[in-house]
Design a protein around this motif. Structure first.
Motif, short mmCIF file in Angstrom:
data_model
loop_
_atom_site.label_atom_id
_atom_site.label_comp_id
_atom_site.label_asym_id
_atom_site.label_seq_id
_atom_site.Cartn_x
_atom_site.Cartn_y
_atom_site.Cartn_z
N VAL A 19 -3.45 -11.34 133.10
CA VAL A 19 -3.66 -12.77 133.35
C VAL A 19 -4.79 -12.97 134.35
O VAL A 19 -5.67 -13.82 134.16
N LEU A 20 -4.78 -12.20 135.42
CA LEU A 20 -5.81 -12.36 136.45
C LEU A 20 -7.20 -11.99 135.91
O LEU A 20 -8.19 -12.66 136.25
N VAL A 21 -7.27 -10.96 135.10
CA VAL A 21 -8.55 -10.60 134.49
C VAL A 21 -9.02 -11.71 133.55
O VAL A 21 -10.20 -12.07 133.53
N GLY A 22 -8.10 -12.28 132.80
CA GLY A 22 -8.45 -13.39 131.92
C GLY A 22 -8.98 -14.59 132.69
O GLY A 22 -9.97 -15.22 132.28
N VAL A 23 -8.32 -14.92 133.80
CA VAL A 23 -8.78 -16.03 134.64
C VAL A 23 -10.18 -15.74 135.18
O VAL A 23 -11.07 -16.60 135.17
N HIS A 24 -10.39 -14.50 135.63
CA HIS A 24 -11.70 -14.12 136.16
C HIS A 24 -12.80 -14.24 135.11
O HIS A 24 -13.89 -14.76 135.39
N LEU A 25 -12.51 -13.81 133.89
CA LEU A 25 -13.51 -13.90 132.81
C LEU A 25 -13.83 -15.35 132.46
O LEU A 25 -15.00 -15.70 132.22
N LEU A 26 -12.79 -16.18 132.43
CA LEU A 26 -13.01 -17.60 132.12
C LEU A 26 -13.83 -18.28 133.21
O LEU A 26 -14.67 -19.14 132.93
N ARG A 29 -17.51 -17.38 132.84
CA ARG A 29 -18.15 -18.08 131.72
C ARG A 29 -18.20 -19.59 131.94
O ARG A 29 -18.66 -20.33 131.06
N GLY A 30 -17.72 -20.05 133.09
CA GLY A 30 -17.79 -21.47 133.42
C GLY A 30 -16.76 -22.32 132.71
O GLY A 30 -16.85 -23.55 132.74
N ARG A 31 -15.77 -21.73 132.08
CA ARG A 31 -14.76 -22.49 131.37
C ARG A 31 -13.55 -22.83 132.23
O ARG A 31 -12.68 -23.59 131.82
N LEU A 32 -13.51 -22.27 133.42
CA LEU A 32 -12.37 -22.50 134.29
C LEU A 32 -12.81 -22.31 135.73
O LEU A 32 -13.63 -21.44 136.03
N HIS A 33 -12.27 -23.16 136.61
CA HIS A 33 -12.51 -22.97 138.05
C HIS A 33 -11.19 -23.17 138.77
O HIS A 33 -10.54 -24.21 138.63
N MET A 34 -10.80 -22.16 139.53
CA MET A 34 -9.54 -22.24 140.27
C MET A 34 -9.79 -21.99 141.74
O MET A 34 -10.51 -21.06 142.12
N THR A 35 -9.21 -22.86 142.59
CA THR A 35 -9.31 -22.67 144.03
C THR A 35 -8.38 -21.52 144.46
O THR A 35 -7.56 -21.04 143.67
N LEU A 36 -8.51 -21.12 145.71
CA LEU A 36 -7.64 -20.06 146.23
C LEU A 36 -6.18 -20.48 146.17
O LEU A 36 -5.30 -19.67 145.86
#
Length: 282
Positions: A19-26, A29-36
């Motif tokens: 899941v964390l790798v998936g979030v990092h890849l997204l 690619r600019g498809r997702l931004h997550m704060t700390l």
């Protein structure tokens, strides 16, 4: 640790890493931004949810198995929804959820303190009889939880050679013998003399553990016997309240919990304490 438990831990670690790798890849690619904060909520939520998945394979199914996912899944949802919860109903839902988690944290802190204090109140006290509260038996073998309780009782009997033990528990689903008989067999196999162990084989809950065991103790030692009971550390506080409700003056001897279900047991016990408080039992 068995190979199966190790496999389940590796499975959980792999799921979390994926899941964390998936979030990092997204994010790259600019498809997702997550704060700390969002990432922290996601990790915590996933860990709690995976706990439910893993423990459901390793333990008997009960409320404690469900509770981590109950608290974890909303955190996973919040991790993705948080940027959109700025207006209207979603804003209300965000603060309502935060308030619910705040109340839960306070409850956990209060209950945890009560459990910790109760688990250490009986240190170095004297008893004539020790009631060992039963737990699940697999077939005719005591479980890890129950063996920990029995080991704590054996240690107490070794240090107090005049004391006796009443091992208490009836026969439940999936058990080929009563818990009381399996517990007595374990104690005899670990060097306790037979005349120091009495098996109580009818009880189906903590209240009956005390009621039926006290009848045997009164018969063996009289009504003035000093009483202790052994249960897993987290359960000492509530078990003591059950005993007190029956007019039994007894102190608790804590046994170690099983590490991989400690969180589940803690959460379930917090619910139990709250229920008892609402009933006026505590």
């Amino acid at each position: 640790m068995t190979k199966f438990r190790l496999f389940m831990l590796l499975f959980a670690a792999a799921c979390l890493a994926a899941v964390l790798v998936g979030v990092h890849l997204l994010e790259r690619r600019g498809r997702l931004h997550m704060t700390l904060l969002q990432k922290a909520l996601l990790v915590l939520g996933l860990l709690l949810t995976l706990d439910t998945v893993i423990v459901s394979f390793l333990s008997n199914f009960n409320l404690g198995v469900i509770l981590p996912a109950f608290f974890g899944l909303p955190l996973v949802a919040l991790a993705f929804l948080l940027p959109h919860m700025q207006h209207g109903f979603l804003l209300f839902l965000k603060w309502f959820t935060a308030a619910c988690y705040g109340v839960a944290i306070v409850i956990f802190l209060v209950c945890g303190t009560l459990m910790t204090v109760a688990a250490h109140e009986g240190d170095r006290r004297e008893a004539d009889a020790v009631i060992v509260l039963g737990a699940a038996v697999h077939g005719d073998r005591v479980t890890w939880v129950l063996s920990n309780r029995l080991d704590a009782a054996i240690a107490y009997l070794d240090a107090h050679p005049d004391a006796i033990a009443v091992v208490s528990g009836g026969q439940g689903a999936g058990e080929t013998v009563t818990e009381g008989s399996a517990m007595k067999k374990y104690m005899l196999e670990h060097g306790v003399a037979g005349e120091r162990v009495i098996a109580e084989e009818r009880a189906t809950n903590t209240s009956e553990n005390f009621a039926y065991s006290m009848a045997l103790i009164d018969e063996a030692l009289g009504a003035d016997a000093r009483i202790a009971f052994v249960t897993t550390g987290f359960h000492v506080y509530r078990a003591g309240a059950v005993a007190a409700a029956q007019g039994i003056e007894a102190f608790g001897i804590p046994a170690e919990d099983v590490w991989y279900i400690a969180l589940n047991n803690f959460l379930r016990e917090c619910v139990g304490i709250c229920v008892y408080a609402l009933r006026g039992t505590i």
